[in-house]
Write a protein that holds these residues in place. Structure first.
Motif, PDB file in Angstrom:
ATOM      1  N   PRO A 188     -16.206 136.562  36.848  1.00 10.66           N
ATOM      2  CA  PRO A 188     -17.326 136.628  37.796  1.00 10.66           C
ATOM      3  C   PRO A 188     -18.677 136.557  37.071  1.00 10.66           C
ATOM      4  CG  PRO A 188     -15.699 138.315  38.291  1.00 10.66           C
ATOM      5  CD  PRO A 188     -15.286 137.705  36.992  1.00 10.66           C
ATOM      6  N   ALA A 189     -19.676 136.043  37.756  1.00  9.49           N
ATOM      7  CA  ALA A 189     -20.992 135.845  37.144  1.00  9.49           C
ATOM      8  C   ALA A 189     -21.609 137.150  36.667  1.00  9.49           C
ATOM      9  CB  ALA A 189     -21.927 135.159  38.145  1.00  9.49           C
ATOM     10  N   ASP A 190     -21.297 138.253  37.357  1.00  6.56           N
ATOM     11  CA  ASP A 190     -21.886 139.536  36.982  1.00  6.56           C
ATOM     12  C   ASP A 190     -21.018 140.330  36.001  1.00  6.56           C
ATOM     13  OD1 ASP A 190     -19.842 139.951  38.753  1.00  6.56           O
ATOM     14  OD2 ASP A 190     -20.900 141.471  39.948  1.00  6.56           O
ATOM     15  N   ALA A 191     -19.954 139.698  35.469  1.00  7.30           N
ATOM     16  CA  ALA A 191     -19.071 140.398  34.523  1.00  7.30           C
ATOM     17  C   ALA A 191     -19.831 140.656  33.218  1.00  7.30           C
ATOM     18  CB  ALA A 191     -17.826 139.570  34.237  1.00  7.30           C
ATOM     19  N   PRO A 192     -19.707 141.835  32.642  1.00 11.45           N
ATOM     20  CA  PRO A 192     -20.392 142.125  31.381  1.00 11.45           C
ATOM     21  C   PRO A 192     -19.821 141.305  30.233  1.00 11.45           C
ATOM     22  CG  PRO A 192     -18.891 143.899  31.939  1.00 11.45           C
ATOM     23  CD  PRO A 192     -18.909 142.971  33.122  1.00 11.45           C
ATOM     24  N   ILE A 193     -20.620 141.109  29.195  1.00  5.90           N
ATOM     25  CA  ILE A 193     -20.172 140.347  28.028  1.00  5.90           C
ATOM     26  C   ILE A 193     -18.938 140.992  27.413  1.00  5.90           C
ATOM     27  CG2 ILE A 193     -20.793 139.725  25.650  1.00  5.90           C
ATOM     28  CD1 ILE A 193     -23.604 139.241  26.562  1.00  5.90           C
ATOM     29  N   SER A 194     -18.890 142.317  27.395  1.00  4.29           N
ATOM     30  CA  SER A 194     -17.752 143.015  26.785  1.00  4.29           C
ATOM     31  C   SER A 194     -16.442 142.642  27.461  1.00  4.29           C
ATOM     32  CB  SER A 194     -17.967 144.534  26.853  1.00  4.29           C
ATOM     33  OG  SER A 194     -18.100 144.958  28.198  1.00  4.29           O
ATOM     34  N   GLN A 195     -16.477 142.361  28.779  1.00  4.79           N
ATOM     35  CA  GLN A 195     -15.251 141.973  29.482  1.00  4.79           C
ATOM     36  C   GLN A 195     -14.757 140.621  29.000  1.00  4.79           C
ATOM     37  OE1 GLN A 195     -15.510 142.353  33.739  1.00  4.79           O
ATOM     38  NE2 GLN A 195     -13.517 141.412  34.101  1.00  4.79           N
TER      39      GLN A 195
END
Length: 516
Positions: free
Chosen positions: A295-302
């Motif tokens: 998803p576009a709002d997924a954090p970089i860490s994910q």
């Protein structure tokens, strides 16, 4: 020799194909060393390739972070391509330079120099800084240090892998391939895994509010492995096979070498080119592929977390492939791996529309991971093994260096070409499918080359190859007594020394008999 079957444990080598009918006793079968004394040089020589996997994989995550921090200043500049790819150019230079020095100077000393270069320039890359705080200057500095790091990595290939293969010849027959693979390609793969896991942990620890510190920490940790190995490598001695067969102090008959090995070298190099064209490109861009799927709002860490899961699939493929290489031989293991990889790649291309949905990210990671794992089971494990065992000891470093450099050129080309292959798709789905179609087609070609163009590689191929090459040189009038000469030594002085040793031995034996 049967494809499957029980190994012959006797350390007697079969007659050389096309040569004499005499059996050759393996000169490395009894060196008077313990098992650990035989094994630890294999570890020390090969394990430095961990740095290759780590440094080349972590830069994908670093590039993602730089894109997030600096936006268009990074993504719309040449730095984005250069930072990811320039280490390959440095590696090619390092491979060719150290390939020559490992043959004409020293396996051990070439390794030491490359290890020091790797540690120094990995540290400098982590501290990259532009003049007066210039962002573009920092990108230029990072690019320059990455090139020099690549030179250090390049030395690990001809000096480390070749010394590792020669040292593995002293191990028990039937296990030599797996030990070589465990401390060369499996080390690269663990480097890939750690190169994916470290960014995940670092970003979680620093949070996304401190990404400027995060990417420097990621690069700085690349110093740990070479510094640790440096102390082990100071204790190394030259491999026994190198002492017996080197051309350090004689003029190498390059014309005869080329006539004897040109076709084999071309095939090995081309297979390595095709493999790296795909695998390094997929490895570097995996974080960005996942960022598109998540998803576009997924954090970089994910994104980094799923990247770690994908990279873990390298390891079981490489581990199983190391044993498979001993069971059925490197040529068939390579062909089996790429054939299965082609099947999975074509399936993945066809199902990409489904797999690319964010709800199916776990399925995507598993299928993509299997695709990578099969590549490691085949060419990943075996191409370096084949390159290090299909050439005579006297020119093995240069032969291996040319093949490995061609492979790195494939990786370098792939990182530039894959974005254009993706762009040719026209939309998001087909853009991701095209690279898998291309890679799978190349797998089929690689399998055909391995089956029909590579020679059989057995447990004793290193010793056999030296015998074959000696016979070829002698048939062309080249004096093989020159092989293995020490500095300042001549054929005549060596013959006199050997005669003296035989005389002393005979007198000692006579004295023992008279005492009885």
């Amino acid at each position: 020799m049967p494809l499957f079957g029980k190994k012959n444990e006797e350390e007697v080598i079969a007659p050389v194909e096309g040569g004499s009918d005499q059996q050759v006793v393996d000169p490395l079968a009894d060196t008077g060393k313990s098992r650990w004394e035989r094994l630890w040089p294999v570890i020390a020589c090969g394990a430095g390739l961990f740095s290759d996997g780590y440094i080349n994989n972590v830069i994908g995550s670093v590039s993602t972070i730089l894109s997030t921090i600096y936006g268009d200043a990074y993504t719309k500049s040449s730095a984005k391509k250069n930072v990811s790819s320039i280490a390959f150019a440095g590696t090619v230079c390092g491979q060719l330079i150290f390939g020559y020095t490992s043959d004409k100077w020293s396996r051990k000393n070439s390794l030491l120099v490359s290890t020091i270069l790797l540690a120094v320039f990995a540290a400098l890359a982590a501290g990259s800084y532009g003049y007066k705080g210039s962002t573009q200057g920092m990108f230029a500095a990072l690019t320059a240090w990455r090139f020099l790091v690549g030179i250090g990595i390049g030395g690990e290939y001809p000096a480390g892998s070749v010394a590792c293969s020669e040292s593995s010849g002293e191990l028990k027959s039937g296990t030599r391939n797996r030990w070589f693979i465990m401390f060369t390609n499996v080390m690269i793969d663990w480097g890939f895994v750690i190169g994916a896991f470290v960014p995940y942990v670092v970003v979680l620890a620093t949070t996304e509010n401190h990404l400027r510190a995060a990417w420097r920490i990621m690069l700085g940790l690349g110093v740990v492995c070479p510094v640790g190995l440096l102390f082990m490598r100071f204790r190394l001695s030259e491999p026994e096979e190198f002492k017996r067969e080197s051309m350090k102090y004689v003029k190498i008959p390059y014309k005869l070498v080329i006539q004897f090995y040109w076709f084999r070298l071309f095939i090995v190099s081309f297979i390595w080119f095709l493999y790296n064209f795909s695998v390094y490109s997929f490895g570097i861009y995996s974080s960005q592929i996942l960022k598109v799927i998540l998803p576009a709002d997924a954090p970089i860490s994910q994104s980094f977390g799923w990247n770690t899961v994908i990279n873990l699939f390298y390891v079981p493929g490489a581990m199983f492939g190391s044993v498979l290489s001993d069971w059925i031989g490197p040529r068939y293991a390579l062909a089996t791996g790429v054939t299965l990889q082609a099947i999975v790649g074509f399936l993945m291309s066809g199902l990409y529309g489904t797999l690319s949905q964010s709800k199916n990210v776990a399925a995507f990671a598993v299928v993509y991971g299997i695709f990578l794992s099969l590549g490691e089971m085949g060419p990943g494990d075996n191409i370096g093994l084949i390159a290090s065992k299909t050439c005579a000891t006297g020119v093995r470093g240069q032969y291996y260096a040319i093949a490995a450099a061609t492979g790195k050129i494939g990786a370098f080309v792939g990182t530039y070409v894959f974005p254009y292959i993706e762009k040719a798709g026209g939309n998001e789905t087909t853009s991701a499918q095209y690279p898998f179609y291309v890679s799978s087609a190349l797998c089929v070609l690689t399998a055909a080359l391995a089956i029909f163009c590579l020679p059989h590689i057995g447990q004793d191929t290193i010793t056999l190859e030296d015998v074959r090459f000696r016979e070829y040189l002698e048939s062309r009038g080249w004096d093989t007594n020159l092989l293995g000469l020490n500095k300042g030594e001549t054929v005549e002085s060596r013959a006199g020394l050997e005669k003296k040793d035989l005389t002393v031995t005979g007198e000692t034996d006579a004295a023992v008999l008279s005492d009885k």
